[in-house]
Design a protein around this motif. Structure first.
Motif, PDB file in Angstrom:
ATOM      1  N   PHE A   1     -51.968  54.489 113.512  1.00 40.24           N
ATOM      2  CA  PHE A   1     -51.086  55.433 112.832  1.00 40.24           C
ATOM      3  C   PHE A   1     -49.692  54.806 112.715  1.00 40.24           C
ATOM      4  O   PHE A   1     -49.131  54.334 113.706  1.00 40.24           O
ATOM      5  CB  PHE A   1     -50.990  56.756 113.601  1.00 40.24           C
ATOM      6  CG  PHE A   1     -52.258  57.557 113.565  1.00 40.24           C
ATOM      7  CD1 PHE A   1     -52.554  58.341 112.469  1.00 40.24           C
ATOM      8  CD2 PHE A   1     -53.170  57.515 114.607  1.00 40.24           C
ATOM      9  CE1 PHE A   1     -53.722  59.084 112.420  1.00 40.24           C
ATOM     10  CE2 PHE A   1     -54.336  58.243 114.560  1.00 40.24           C
ATOM     11  CZ  PHE A   1     -54.626  59.042 113.471  1.00 40.24           C
ATOM     12  N   VAL A   2     -49.146  54.789 111.508  1.00 37.26           N
ATOM     13  CA  VAL A   2     -47.810  54.258 111.237  1.00 37.26           C
ATOM     14  C   VAL A   2     -46.915  55.454 110.892  1.00 37.26           C
ATOM     15  O   VAL A   2     -46.997  56.014 109.801  1.00 37.26           O
ATOM     16  CB  VAL A   2     -47.837  53.244 110.072  1.00 37.26           C
ATOM     17  CG1 VAL A   2     -46.461  52.644 109.863  1.00 37.26           C
ATOM     18  CG2 VAL A   2     -48.857  52.138 110.358  1.00 37.26           C
TER      19      VAL A   2
ATOM     20  N   PRO B   1     -64.338  48.345 110.873  1.00 40.29           N
ATOM     21  CA  PRO B   1     -63.322  48.741 109.891  1.00 40.29           C
ATOM     22  C   PRO B   1     -61.935  48.870 110.519  1.00 40.29           C
ATOM     23  O   PRO B   1     -61.800  49.358 111.645  1.00 40.29           O
ATOM     24  CB  PRO B   1     -63.823  50.094 109.379  1.00 40.29           C
ATOM     25  CG  PRO B   1     -65.289  50.096 109.659  1.00 40.29           C
ATOM     26  CD  PRO B   1     -65.462  49.302 110.915  1.00 40.29           C
ATOM     27  N   ARG B   2     -60.935  48.414 109.776  1.00 46.48           N
ATOM     28  CA  ARG B   2     -59.538  48.550 110.195  1.00 46.48           C
ATOM     29  C   ARG B   2     -58.836  49.497 109.222  1.00 46.48           C
ATOM     30  O   ARG B   2     -58.811  49.253 108.013  1.00 46.48           O
ATOM     31  CB  ARG B   2     -58.834  47.190 110.211  1.00 46.48           C
ATOM     32  CG  ARG B   2     -59.417  46.226 111.241  1.00 46.48           C
ATOM     33  CD  ARG B   2     -58.696  44.889 111.242  1.00 46.48           C
ATOM     34  NE  ARG B   2     -59.202  44.025 112.305  1.00 46.48           N
ATOM     35  CZ  ARG B   2     -58.728  42.809 112.584  1.00 46.48           C
ATOM     36  NH1 ARG B   2     -57.726  42.326 111.853  1.00 46.48           N
ATOM     37  NH2 ARG B   2     -59.238  42.095 113.569  1.00 46.48           N
ATOM     38  N   VAL B   3     -58.293  50.574 109.782  1.00 44.06           N
ATOM     39  CA  VAL B   3     -57.699  51.626 108.961  1.00 44.06           C
ATOM     40  C   VAL B   3     -56.278  51.894 109.429  1.00 44.06           C
ATOM     41  O   VAL B   3     -56.029  52.038 110.627  1.00 44.06           O
ATOM     42  CB  VAL B   3     -58.529  52.922 109.027  1.00 44.06           C
ATOM     43  CG1 VAL B   3     -57.851  54.026 108.219  1.00 44.06           C
ATOM     44  CG2 VAL B   3     -59.936  52.679 108.499  1.00 44.06           C
ATOM     45  N   ALA B   4     -55.337  51.929 108.475  1.00 48.91           N
ATOM     46  CA  ALA B   4     -53.949  52.296 108.761  1.00 48.91           C
ATOM     47  C   ALA B   4     -53.627  53.586 108.023  1.00 48.91           C
ATOM     48  O   ALA B   4     -53.881  53.694 106.821  1.00 48.91           O
ATOM     49  CB  ALA B   4     -52.985  51.191 108.335  1.00 48.91           C
ATOM     50  N   VAL B   5     -53.082  54.568 108.759  1.00 42.85           N
ATOM     51  CA  VAL B   5     -52.660  55.829 108.174  1.00 42.85           C
ATOM     52  C   VAL B   5     -51.137  55.887 108.256  1.00 42.85           C
ATOM     53  O   VAL B   5     -50.568  55.938 109.348  1.00 42.85           O
ATOM     54  CB  VAL B   5     -53.285  57.039 108.907  1.00 42.85           C
ATOM     55  CG1 VAL B   5     -52.802  58.343 108.268  1.00 42.85           C
ATOM     56  CG2 VAL B   5     -54.800  56.953 108.858  1.00 42.85           C
ATOM     57  N   ILE B   6     -50.483  55.815 107.084  1.00 47.28           N
ATOM     58  CA  ILE B   6     -49.021  55.814 107.023  1.00 47.28           C
ATOM     59  C   ILE B   6     -48.552  57.225 106.679  1.00 47.28           C
ATOM     60  O   ILE B   6     -48.951  57.782 105.655  1.00 47.28           O
ATOM     61  CB  ILE B   6     -48.511  54.819 105.968  1.00 47.28           C
ATOM     62  CG1 ILE B   6     -49.048  53.408 106.277  1.00 47.28           C
ATOM     63  CG2 ILE B   6     -46.997  54.820 105.917  1.00 47.28           C
ATOM     64  CD1 ILE B   6     -48.761  52.415 105.174  1.00 47.28           C
ATOM     65  N   VAL B   7     -47.724  57.800 107.566  1.00 50.21           N
ATOM     66  CA  VAL B   7     -47.173  59.132 107.345  1.00 50.21           C
ATOM     67  C   VAL B   7     -45.662  58.998 107.172  1.00 50.21           C
ATOM     68  O   VAL B   7     -44.973  58.516 108.074  1.00 50.21           O
ATOM     69  CB  VAL B   7     -47.494  60.082 108.523  1.00 50.21           C
ATOM     70  CG1 VAL B   7     -46.959  61.488 108.227  1.00 50.21           C
ATOM     71  CG2 VAL B   7     -48.993  60.137 108.762  1.00 50.21           C
ATOM     72  N   THR B   8     -45.144  59.376 106.000  1.00 48.47           N
ATOM     73  CA  THR B   8     -43.715  59.195 105.716  1.00 48.47           C
ATOM     74  C   THR B   8     -43.196  60.381 104.926  1.00 48.47           C
ATOM     75  O   THR B   8     -43.971  61.097 104.288  1.00 48.47           O
ATOM     76  CB  THR B   8     -43.471  57.896 104.927  1.00 48.47           C
ATOM     77  OG1 THR B   8     -42.076  57.747 104.677  1.00 48.47           O
ATOM     78  CG2 THR B   8     -44.216  57.897 103.618  1.00 48.47           C
TER      79      THR B   8
ATOM     80  N   ILE C   1     -57.553  45.559 105.537  1.00 49.59           N
ATOM     81  CA  ILE C   1     -57.024  46.793 106.120  1.00 49.59           C
ATOM     82  C   ILE C   1     -57.041  47.876 105.047  1.00 49.59           C
ATOM     83  O   ILE C   1     -56.468  47.706 103.967  1.00 49.59           O
ATOM     84  CB  ILE C   1     -55.598  46.590 106.657  1.00 49.59           C
ATOM     85  CG1 ILE C   1     -55.574  45.494 107.728  1.00 49.59           C
ATOM     86  CG2 ILE C   1     -55.035  47.887 107.221  1.00 49.59           C
ATOM     87  CD1 ILE C   1     -54.194  45.111 108.188  1.00 49.59           C
ATOM     88  N   GLU C   2     -57.715  48.994 105.348  1.00 48.95           N
ATOM     89  CA  GLU C   2     -57.760  50.123 104.422  1.00 48.95           C
ATOM     90  C   GLU C   2     -56.576  51.028 104.727  1.00 48.95           C
ATOM     91  O   GLU C   2     -56.370  51.439 105.866  1.00 48.95           O
ATOM     92  CB  GLU C   2     -59.069  50.878 104.563  1.00 48.95           C
ATOM     93  CG  GLU C   2     -59.276  51.908 103.474  1.00 48.95           C
ATOM     94  CD  GLU C   2     -60.703  52.440 103.463  1.00 48.95           C
ATOM     95  OE1 GLU C   2     -61.034  53.198 102.543  1.00 48.95           O
ATOM     96  OE2 GLU C   2     -61.475  52.102 104.383  1.00 48.95           O
ATOM     97  N   ILE C   3     -55.780  51.331 103.712  1.00 47.36           N
ATOM     98  CA  ILE C   3     -54.521  52.049 103.916  1.00 47.36           C
ATOM     99  C   ILE C   3     -54.608  53.429 103.276  1.00 47.36           C
ATOM    100  O   ILE C   3     -54.963  53.567 102.105  1.00 47.36           O
ATOM    101  CB  ILE C   3     -53.339  51.277 103.309  1.00 47.36           C
ATOM    102  CG1 ILE C   3     -53.209  49.890 103.969  1.00 47.36           C
ATOM    103  CG2 ILE C   3     -52.039  52.049 103.471  1.00 47.36           C
ATOM    104  CD1 ILE C   3     -52.114  49.035 103.365  1.00 47.36           C
ATOM    105  N   TYR C   4     -54.253  54.430 104.085  1.00 51.48           N
ATOM    106  CA  TYR C   4     -54.100  55.801 103.599  1.00 51.48           C
ATOM    107  C   TYR C   4     -52.616  56.143 103.669  1.00 51.48           C
ATOM    108  O   TYR C   4     -51.975  55.937 104.707  1.00 51.48           O
ATOM    109  CB  TYR C   4     -54.910  56.789 104.443  1.00 51.48           C
ATOM    110  CG  TYR C   4     -56.396  56.647 104.253  1.00 51.48           C
ATOM    111  CD1 TYR C   4     -57.078  57.460 103.370  1.00 51.48           C
ATOM    112  CD2 TYR C   4     -57.115  55.672 104.948  1.00 51.48           C
ATOM    113  CE1 TYR C   4     -58.442  57.320 103.186  1.00 51.48           C
ATOM    114  CE2 TYR C   4     -58.471  55.527 104.776  1.00 51.48           C
ATOM    115  CZ  TYR C   4     -59.148  56.345 103.888  1.00 51.48           C
ATOM    116  OH  TYR C   4     -60.483  56.206 103.708  1.00 51.48           O
TER     117      TYR C   4
END
Length: 622
Positions: A37-38, A139-146, A166-169
């Motif tokens: 989580f970013v 799987p590598r997943v990044a969830v960016i909350v901004t 890297i799969e980015i949401y």
């Protein structure tokens, strides 16, 4: 695999709150996953909003199958810098992760989202930080909350992260920039980009897509037309709106409740509607005060990162650099350079103008003195010389260096008194052949000679120095070419300029030139052969041979050549020495002395004026 990851990440977003630990209906299950989580913790995220996001993360964790062989979770937060809350390898128990999230303190600075993606790509998803090796294909997943617009570039670094698997949401809240979210997210964008209007609506946002992920319902079918939310009912559905909106007459679209239009908001600059409420926003270059209504101009210069060389001026658009008087701002917008007055005024300098702050001064070539007027330079006013210049135009010289050679020749002309009765100048260029550019008798002024030199075209090809010496002896110093009769005892001077070894024999015609009474000088540059230079030059060689390692350093040879060629600086063949006691000599000495005193007086006056100006500047700064 992409559908499975989308299933998992959107399932996280479906979690309502920390208190709602389980979704209605069956749970969606997935395999091993490395999830980071970013989290945006910039100053635009208000404390209560950050607390809402903290609780939302805790609720998400309670819906995950956490473990070393299942889902590994890492959390990083960012603002103007990036901070690892805990890496993928840190915890295998959900309770430990929740404790770390509850202890999280927001950074409350800028919004460097690109820097955070770079950190996630290079550090957070590294094997050293706990990510499983690529060969395991986890799987590598990044969830960016901004909640805002990035203050740095995100598209390029996000593309690099996606290229590394890297799969980015991208989840945007409230003030988030949709264009930036789309630049960060993986394709297809409709499955990886999510935007909610406030942190309070994350729960409703998740519920809106719950049935679509974990089961079929009428709201999942195309054509329901609900603008905000579709609510299932047995055999039917109905539309509802998010808080702060009301359902329109068509029972599908939603109309925002405009609280700002009531005129009671009290915002100094702008009022912005938000669902069920409003907030105040300041114009560019201003910051909202603690009362959340009034605005204060941002002093960008106080941040200390403006890098201005002289002065920083804060403007609504940001910091701008300003230079002190007598200086100009450079294209980089930060550094300052002393203003070149020589390009902006009619300085009248004969040779060179040098700008010095708020003033300027004139310079003369090496070996020449500035006259009492502070602008003109002295010349070889006495004696007569017939000077022929032999210039090497071979291929090894190259065009750009040949231009330097022509400039060097004109600097020699500058200290000569060129006239039909004084010094006559001729120019010969040689390569595989020899060409007279102009003979001794053609031009009667220094300006004409210099203009002719600049017009000379580069020949290229070989280096036939011997052939050039023969041409000089047989033709250049003939009376037909403008040389004065030998009976007048006018010194004949030849100056050979070359940058390499001759391709023919030079010994015969070098000796013949000296037998004919021609005083020979040899100037070599770069790969010029010393033995050939000495053979060309008159004796003693130390006074008639000059050398420069490259074309850019030739100017230091001017002083030596002036002392040799100019009759008043050195004694050339045929130069008559006068007694210092003769009347004409005394008058000349008196004139030179008076001129030198006037020049010193002028320089002293300029120096005094400059000191007074500097003292005034220091007084104004105090």
């Amino acid at each position: 695999m992409r559908g499975l990851l989308c299933w998992l990440v959107l399932l996280f977003l479906l979690q309502p709150w920390e208190s709602q630990l389980q979704l209605a209906g069956p749970r969606c299950h997935t395999g091993p996953l490395d999830l980071v989580f970013v989290i945006d913790s910039s100053r635009s995220v208000r404390p209560f909003e950050f607390e809402t996001m903290r609780q939302f993360l805790v609720g998400l964790l309670r819906g995950l199958n956490v473990g070393p062989n299942a889902t590994r979770v890492g959390v990083i937060q960012y603002s103007s810098q990036v901070q690892s809350v805990f890496p993928l390898r840190a915890f295998s128990r959900r309770e430990d992760m929740e404790r770390a999230i509850r202890d999280l303190v927001p950074l409350a600075q800028g919004t460097m989202t690109g820097l955070a993606i770079q950190y996630a790509m290079n550090v957070a998803f590294s094997v050293a930080e706990g990510a499983r090796p690529p060969e395991e294909r986890v799987p590598r997943v990044a969830v960016i909350v901004t909640d805002g617009r990035p203050q740095d570039r995100v598209a390029e670094v996000a593309a690099q992260a996606r290229a590394r698997g890297i799969e980015i949401y991208a989840v945007g809240v409230q003030r988030a920039d949709v264009g930036s979210l789309r630049a960060m997210a993986s394709p297809p964008l409709d499955e990886h980009v999510f935007l909610v209007e406030s942190f309070d609506l994350i729960q409703e946002f998740g519920l809106q897509f719950q049935s679509r992920l974990c089961g079929k319902d009428q709201c999942a079918e195309p054509g329901h037309g609900c603008q905000h939310q579709c609510v299932n009912a047995p055999g039917t559905f109905h539309c509802t709106c998010n808080p702060g909106y009301k359902l329109a007459a068509d029972n599908k679209s939603c109309l925002a409740i405009d609280l700002c239009a009531e005129g009671t908001h009290g915002c100094e600059h702008h009022c912005v509607n938000s669902p069920g409420s409003y907030f105040c926003r300041c114009q560019v270059g201003f910051v909202l005060q603690q009362d959340q209504r009034s605005c204060r101009a941002i002093d960008y210069c106080s941040f200390g990162n403006h890098s201005c060389q002289h002065e920083c001026v804060s403007t609504p658009g940001g910091p701008r650099c300003h230079c002190r008087e007598g200086h100009d701002l450079q294209p980089d917008g930060r550094s300052c350079q002393v203003r070149d007055l020589c390009n902006g005024v009619d300085h009248g300098c004969e040779f060179q103008c040098v700008s010095e702050g708020l003033s300027y001064r004139c310079l003369c070539p090496e070996g020449r003195q500035l006259q009492a007027d502070g602008k003109s330079c002295d010349r070889c006013r006495e004696g007569h010389v017939d000077l022929v210049l032999l210039v090497d135009g071979s291929k090894s010289v190259r065009p750009q260096n040949f231009e330097l050679v022509k400039r060097f020749v004109n600097q020699i002309v500058d200290f000569l008194d060129v006239s039909p009765e004084g010094t006559r100048v001729g120019l010969v260029q040689f390569s595989s052949r020899v060409r007279t550019e102009f003979p001794l008798g053609r031009y009667g002024t220094a300006a004409e000679v210099k203009q002719a030199v600049l017009a000379v075209e580069y020949m290229e090809r070989g280096t036939m120095t011997g052939l050039a010496l023969r041409h000089m002896v047989e033709h250049s110093f003939s009376e037909a070419q403008g040389a004065r009769p030998r009976a007048l005892n006018v010194p004949r001077v030849g100056l050979v300029f070359t940058d390499g070894r001759s391709q023919d024999d030079i010994s015969v015609w070098a000796a013949r030139a000296k037998e004919e009474g021609i005083v020979m000088y040899a100037v070599g540059v770069g790969k010029a052969v010393e033995a050939e230079l000495r053979e060309i030059a008159s004796e003693p060689a130390e006074l008639h041979v000059s050398y420069a390692p490259d074309f850019g350093t030739m100017t230091h040879l001017l002083q030596n050549l002036r002392g040799s060629i100019c009759p008043e600086e050195g004694i050339s063949a045929g130069t008559e020495l006068r007694s210092p006691c003769e009347c004409e000599s005394l008058v000349e000495f008196q004139g030179r002395t008076v001129g030198a005193l006037e020049s010193l007086t002028l320089n002293l006056a300029q120096l005094t004026a400059r000191l007074e100006h500097l003292e005034n500047q220091l007084a104004n700064q105090k």
